[in-house]
Scaffold this motif. Structure first.
Motif, mmCIF file in Angstrom:
data_model
loop_
_atom_site.group_PDB
_atom_site.id
_atom_site.type_symbol
_atom_site.label_atom_id
_atom_site.label_comp_id
_atom_site.label_asym_id
_atom_site.label_seq_id
_atom_site.Cartn_x
_atom_site.Cartn_y
_atom_site.Cartn_z
ATOM 1 N N UNK A 24 0.828 -1.207 0.000
ATOM 2 C CA UNK A 24 0.000 0.000 0.000
ATOM 3 C C UNK A 24 0.864 1.258 0.000
ATOM 4 N N UNK A 25 0.273 2.362 -0.413
ATOM 5 C CA UNK A 25 0.990 3.642 -0.450
ATOM 6 C C UNK A 25 1.371 4.074 0.962
ATOM 7 N N UNK A 26 2.529 4.698 1.050
ATOM 8 C CA UNK A 26 3.032 5.233 2.314
ATOM 9 C C UNK A 26 2.767 6.731 2.343
ATOM 10 N N UNK A 27 2.416 7.241 3.497
ATOM 11 C CA UNK A 27 2.164 8.673 3.661
ATOM 12 C C UNK A 27 3.505 9.407 3.726
ATOM 13 N N UNK A 28 3.832 10.121 2.658
ATOM 14 C CA UNK A 28 5.069 10.904 2.625
ATOM 15 C C UNK A 28 4.723 12.373 2.447
ATOM 16 N N UNK A 29 5.705 13.247 2.704
ATOM 17 C CA UNK A 29 5.484 14.693 2.622
ATOM 18 C C UNK A 29 6.242 15.292 1.446
ATOM 19 N N UNK A 30 5.809 16.481 1.054
ATOM 20 C CA UNK A 30 6.484 17.200 -0.023
ATOM 21 C C UNK A 30 7.771 17.824 0.488
#
Length: 172
Positions: A24-30
């Motif tokens: 699943x997609x991981x929550x990353x930041x810009x």
């Protein structure tokens, strides 16, 4: 139309097994500034950071991104920030930093504008102290411009020694 229960159950098991293998997609930041953000990042074994990474191993990242220009070469660059104040470049071996040989699903360089690709980044986790680290991962093209960039919080943990497998031999 009647559906055979055995066929229905078999299809459900196959679909479930296939879905289980998808990361699943991981929550990353810009990243700061206006650097292009990836379409999606999947850190194997992590959905919500901080992602636990085991020192002395490698952590796999799948990075989906789109390019907006003709690209002949991409290099992975990593910056690590600890304690919120100390930022240092994280040196990668050349074979790890090279993006083009690690593109997935038949993609290869050169890349053309509007092309979407997936890059498998195998991130070596050194023997570092067990602390939280903010890592900024960006892919720089042949002109030094950023093709994509994201920030992910990780926590370095020690290796628990792995899992021992015992085999019982009933023949003796």
């Amino acid at each position: 139309m009647k559906i055979d229960f055995k066929i229905y159950l078999g299809l459900c098991l196959i679909i479930g097994a296939c879905a289980e293998n998808v990361n699943p997609a991981t929550e990353v930041k810009q990243c700061s500034g206006s650097k292009p953000f990836p379409l999606e990042v999947r850190v194997h074994g992590c959905v919500t950071p901080p992602c636990l990474v085991v020192k002395g191993t490698t952590q796999k990242f799948e990075i989906d991104f789109a390019v907006d220009k003709y690209i002949t070469k991409l290099t992975t660059l990593v910056k690590a920030t600890t304690l919120g104040i100390i930022t240092v470049p994280y040196e990668l071996p050349p074979e790890v930093a090279a993006v083009c040989p690690n593109l997935m699903y038949g993609a290869y360089c050169p890349l053309y504008p509007t092309e979407d690709v997936t890059y498998l980044f195998t991130f070596p986790i050194g023997e570092y102290p067990e602390i939280g680290v903010k890592i900024e991962i960006y892919l720089a093209d042949q002109d030094g411009e950023t093709a994509t960039c994201f920030v992910c919080d990780i926590k370095v943990v020690k290796n628990s020694g792995g899992t021992k497998v015992y085999e019982l031999n009933y023949l003796n």
